[in-house]
Scaffold this active site. Sequence first.
Site, mmCIF file in Angstrom:
data_model
loop_
_atom_site.group_PDB
_atom_site.id
_atom_site.type_symbol
_atom_site.label_atom_id
_atom_site.label_comp_id
_atom_site.label_asym_id
_atom_site.label_seq_id
_atom_site.Cartn_x
_atom_site.Cartn_y
_atom_site.Cartn_z
ATOM 1 N N SER A 115 0.838 -1.200 0.000
ATOM 2 C CA SER A 115 0.000 0.000 0.000
ATOM 3 C C SER A 115 0.868 1.241 0.000
ATOM 4 C CB SER A 115 -0.873 -0.021 1.258
ATOM 5 O OG SER A 115 -1.441 1.247 1.478
ATOM 6 N N TYR B 15 -2.352 -1.100 10.726
ATOM 7 C CA TYR B 15 -2.564 -1.702 9.397
ATOM 8 C C TYR B 15 -1.384 -1.363 8.479
ATOM 9 C CZ TYR B 15 -3.980 -1.397 4.520
ATOM 10 O OH TYR B 15 -3.979 -1.463 3.157
ATOM 11 N N LYS C 283 1.760 -3.762 6.603
ATOM 12 C CA LYS C 283 2.232 -3.725 5.207
ATOM 13 C C LYS C 283 3.739 -3.507 5.185
ATOM 14 C CE LYS C 283 -1.769 -4.238 3.162
ATOM 15 N NZ LYS C 283 -2.063 -5.538 2.528
#
Length: 347
Positions: free
Chosen positions: A127, A152, A156
């Site tokens: 991302s 989150y 990644k």
Amino acid sequence: MDDRYVLLTGGLGFIGSHTAVELLEAGYSVVIADDLSNSDISVLGRIEAISGRKPVFYQIDVSDRRAVRRVFRAHDISAVIHFAGFKAVGESVSVPVKYYRNNIDSMLSVLEEMDQAGCKRVIFSSSATVYGESNPVPYREDMPAGACSNPYGWTKFMIERILIDKAHAAELKGEDFKATLLRYFNPIGAHPSGLIGEKPNGIPNNLMPYITQVAAGIRPKLSVFGNDYDTPDGTGVRDYIHVVDLAKGHLAALGHIERDESESLNIFNLGTGRGYSVLDVVKAFEKVNGVPVPYEIAPRRAGDLAWSYADASLAEKTLGWKAELGIEEMCRDSWNWQNGPACRGEL
Ligand code: UFG
């Protein structure tokens, strides 16, 4: 190509399902592993309806190594595209350990079972969030990653680190292992058939699903999170990319990682290279679809940046891929999906 499979973990989700369609249409055989925790089994039949070909499906949690092993034993898998993972930014702030456990465990178990099975190609759904808070736009792949604003994002970042270290170790040992990290910007839109798209659980967190629900009368108005950013109209600017373009980016990345000229580690931004503000998107949506989207200006949302958009030139140069669809198609297809029987649960 038919006897070798590509394994898509999380292949019934928003990006995974669109990628499955592109791979099947390009002639690849596809195995999908998905635990249905944030997806619906009906998507499987719709992938087949669009592409005319049937993926093999396993309902498993890919953190479960024994379950993953059974999949690798049953099929000759030449590459894995790892989509599976929790992805709600706000939830990751409130239950971080759940996010670290699930997202990191699933990647590790897939890598361990790839090693056991001799599968040497992996593509990871990363991302733009890994560019963090300190890099200037446009984001380039060689900028330092980190300074993520939520757990989150850190998952990644950490999975990228694991793949970077693994690719490095393989290179030192002369092993033929390759990893590609794909850094997605803001995927919106839906397949033009209206059969697959993004179906958020409960109140949408992301802009486009919220807009379509307001336009459909499901929610009264959009809250625009801040109009005092240092951007042309004061609202946040993002690099929105049509999910079909994004899916085609995976096809290009797969072709690249299969070829000799790819490196052991490859990193690509998947974006358009162009930014739109929240109000740009609202206006484009109203114009293309002829429906009003009532909104109000609300306070800034914690963790949001003013700007995020890609330098998309590396993917174009190396993969021969670039996004083709514009903001109009993104707004049209999002609305078409929202109004279709598949999204409304009538199919
Ligand atoms: N926004 C609103 N109102 C809303 C929802 C969003 O004004 O109801 C604004 C946000 O403030 C932001 C823009 O719309 O300026 C886009 O917000 P999204 O939530 O759609 O997307 P983000 O850029 O915040 O997050 C996305 C992905 C994350 C990823 C992140 C960074 O959802 O998974 O990009 O790459 F981590």
